[in-house]
Write a protein that holds these residues in place. Structure first.
Motif, PDB file in Angstrom:
ATOM      1  N   GLU A 102       1.416  10.934  -4.614  1.00  0.00           N
ATOM      2  CA  GLU A 102       2.549  11.528  -3.867  1.00  0.00           C
ATOM      3  C   GLU A 102       3.766  12.250  -4.269  1.00  0.00           C
ATOM      4  O   GLU A 102       4.290  12.695  -3.614  1.00  0.00           O
ATOM      5  CB  GLU A 102       2.335  10.810  -2.380  1.00  0.00           C
ATOM      6  N   ASN A 103       4.087  11.510  -5.440  1.00  0.00           N
ATOM      7  CA  ASN A 103       5.521  11.610  -6.083  1.00  0.00           C
ATOM      8  C   ASN A 103       5.694  12.396  -7.184  1.00  0.00           C
ATOM      9  O   ASN A 103       6.439  12.307  -7.773  1.00  0.00           O
ATOM     10  CB  ASN A 103       6.202  10.331  -5.954  1.00  0.00           C
ATOM     11  N   LYS A 151       0.848  -1.150   0.053  1.00  0.00           N
ATOM     12  CA  LYS A 151       0.181   0.140   0.084  1.00  0.00           C
ATOM     13  C   LYS A 151       1.085   1.188   0.032  1.00  0.00           C
ATOM     14  O   LYS A 151       2.058   1.169   0.532  1.00  0.00           O
ATOM     15  CB  LYS A 151      -0.985  -0.072   1.154  1.00  0.00           C
ATOM     16  N   ASP A 152       0.202   2.279  -0.655  1.00  0.00           N
ATOM     17  CA  ASP A 152       1.064   3.593  -0.740  1.00  0.00           C
ATOM     18  C   ASP A 152       0.985   4.237   0.761  1.00  0.00           C
ATOM     19  O   ASP A 152       0.155   3.741   1.650  1.00  0.00           O
ATOM     20  CB  ASP A 152       0.709   4.382  -1.639  1.00  0.00           C
ATOM     21  N   SER A 153       1.601   5.560   0.988  1.00  0.00           N
ATOM     22  CA  SER A 153       1.447   6.171   2.292  1.00  0.00           C
ATOM     23  C   SER A 153       0.043   6.635   2.223  1.00  0.00           C
ATOM     24  O   SER A 153      -0.107   6.944   3.517  1.00  0.00           O
ATOM     25  CB  SER A 153       2.639   7.329   2.239  1.00  0.00           C
ATOM     26  N   ASN A 154      -0.546   6.616   1.580  1.00  0.00           N
ATOM     27  CA  ASN A 154      -2.106   6.986   1.778  1.00  0.00           C
ATOM     28  C   ASN A 154      -2.925   5.846   2.012  1.00  0.00           C
ATOM     29  O   ASN A 154      -4.347   6.146   2.065  1.00  0.00           O
ATOM     30  CB  ASN A 154      -2.902   7.913   0.571  1.00  0.00           C
TER      31      ASN A 154
END
Length: 548
Positions: A258-259, A151-154
């Motif tokens: 996010e990137n 999973k990503d940071s969100n």
């Protein structure tokens, strides 16, 4: 007399080393599964891939998939049993041809499908394979292979496939052997509504379902099975166009939301990569499918027209310089290296995994060519020489044929130094560039063997390079130039620690004079020299031994 005895002892030690080393590496144990995966079995030989339509739905919560693959093939000769590969724990639930259910037998990953319909040479036929299950989860991607579920940071799902070594059949049913590439392919991937899939080729459309979306990607060029990929996440897109050798090339970038700002800066290396590699290797091989750079939850891989990236938006290899020279920090390693594979791996593909050096040696060398294009020849040379510290010389670069066995990891750094040495032998930079470009033209969208590559380079260079390739690809010892000066300043020299036919020329400096020597494994002499100090051109990957 003492010098002669020393030479004889050294020669005996070298022979003993070569014999015992080759014996050790010939004692590998291979299984029936290795043969079924790595050879062109009778059940693979009679039919030729034409088209796939791979349709798969991904269920993140259960880490499972369900799908089907339509396989269209051309009959080369009559056959009754067809081999399709799918690795456990995935299972084939149904195989159909012309509306009829077909039976099959499973032997590990190999599925032998019994056909009812007569298979007439020259005709095109289709089978549809349905499958489901939980594919192997990649623990250390891309090296062990499988599906990565993260999973990503969100908190959004971030999922990707990577399977070069373990094979495409780790997550979809295929003719899992590199010798036969499918001519074109449609990839349809169904994912939860809040996610996006990015695969190979061009996006044909997005199908909106009640709780899911299906992304349809079409690949119009031949593609190796291991290059097919899925990348699922909360992606955002940006892109550009590049006016290249074959016209306008679309360059698309998909990164986690996010990137985005990091990627807009870091991915500028992609445009520089295209400029440099079109100069050295010729046109980007897949203009019709475009070029994509896609963020992935692992380091990265060379998926055709869908190169994956996970280098942390930093230069070097995870922020380090693999050459130790400083030049490795001038570029993002993953963008340059993995994209270089578009020419050597995806355009020119090995027919057997044993010849994996064709992919990795040329692509390793491409890193130095990128540096040379932007920073000058010496920058590229220093970079290649700097990687020698990583060479192991543990086993031959070429693996064992017919059993899905790759050779030594030296195919990277030793392979790059081998090619740099070859360039020095040829002594003509424009000819060398024409050979690199010619390889990509001669073997455009083809699968090839080592011998084909060797023969092409020999023909274009006008040199018999068989002893050279035999030494660097099939042996572990590094040729040593053994020499001594007699009292009248006559230089005596020969190659040792090598095969008996090795006869590579080498550039040396004696005193203030640069000369080219043509050593063999027999002693030779050079007169008319001043001084007794000899240095080898450092761009030759060899050793030097002075006899006293």
């Amino acid at each position: 007399m003492l010098v002669g005895i020393k030479k004889a002892i050294l020669s005996c030690l070298v022979v003993f080393f070569l014999v015992t080393t080759n014996e050790v590496f010939s004692q590998e144990n291979f299984t029936r599964a290795d043969t079924l995966r790595g050879s062109i079995t009778p059940e693979r030989a009679w039919w030729d891939l034409n088209y796939y339509h791979l349709s798969v739905e991904v269920f993140p919560e259960s880490k499972s998939i369900q799908g089907k693959n339509l396989v269209r093939y051309k009959v080369k000769e009559a056959g009754k049993v067809l081999q399709i590969d799918l690795q456990e724990p995935l299972e084939i639930t149904s195989v159909m041809q012309d509306g009829e259910q077909l039976s099959f037998e499973r032997d590990g990953a190999a599925h032998f499908i019994s056909l009812k319909k007569e298979q007439k040479p020259g005709e095109f036929q289709e089978i549809e394979i349905q499958y489901e299950g939980q594919p192997k989860e990649a623990i250390r991607p891309p090296w062990d292979g499988g599906i990565t579920w993260t999973k990503d940071s969100n908190g959004k799902q971030f999922i990707a496939s990577s399977n070069q070594g373990i094979g495409s059949s780790i997550w979809w049913p295929s003719k899992d052997h590199p010798a036969d590439e499918v001519d074109s392919m449609l990839i349809s991937v169904t994912v939860p509504k809040d996610l996006m899939d990015v695969s190979n080729g061009r996006l044909r459309g997005i199908e909106e379902n009640s709780d899911t979306r299906t992304f349809h990607w079409f690949v119009s060029n031949p593609i190796n099975d291991y290059g097919v990929n899925i990348n699922i996440g909360d992606y955002v897109h940006f892109g550009e166009e590049y006016e290249g050798e074959k016209g306008t090339l679309t360059m698309d970038y998909y990164v986690l939301r996010e990137n985005l700002k990091k990627a807009e800066k870091q991915f500028q290396d992609a445009r520089r990569m295209i400029e440099a590699f079109e100069h050295w290797f010729g046109p980007y091989p897949f203009y019709e499918d475009g070029f994509k750079l896609v963020e992935a939850p692992y380091l990265g891989m060379e998926h055709q027209s869908s190169v994956t990236y996970g280098n942390g938006y930093q230069n070097g290899y995870r922020g380090t310089d693999l050459s130790g020279t400083g030049w490795g920090m001038k570029f993002d390693f993953i963008i340059i290296h993995e994209s270089g594979h578009e020419w050597f791996a995806n355009n020119i593909t090995y027919r057997d995994v044993a010849d994996m050096w064709i992919h990795e040696s040329f692509t390793n060398y491409s890193e130095s060519l990128f540096l040379e294009y932007f920073y000058g020849k010496e920058a590229g040379q220093e970079y290649v020489r700097g990687t020698r510290a990583r060479i192991q010389n543990d086993r031959p670069i070429i693996g064992t044929y017919g059993v899905n066995s790759r050779g030594s990891g030296d195919m990277y750094y030793k392979g790059g130094n081998m090619l740099k040495t070859l360039r020095e032998i040829i002594q003509d930079d424009e000819k060398w560039r024409s050979i690199l470009r010619g390889l990509n033209k001669e073997f455009y969208h083809q699968t090839v063997s080592t011998r084909q590559v060797e023969n092409y380079i020999s023909q274009q260079a006008g040199i018999d390079l068989k002893p050279f390739f035999d030494q660097y690809l099939r042996e572990t010892s590094i040729p040593t130039l053994e020499y001594y000066f007699s009292r009248d300043n006559t230089l005596h020299y020969r190659w040792m620690n090598c095969i008996s036919s090795f006869d590579m020329p080498v550039d040396v400096t004696v005193g203030d004079k640069k000369i080219r020597l043509y050593p063999t494994t027999d002693w030779q002499e050079q007169t008319g020299l001043k001084g007794q100090n000899l240095e080898i051109n450092p761009n030759f990957y060899v050793s030097l031994l002075r006899m006293n």
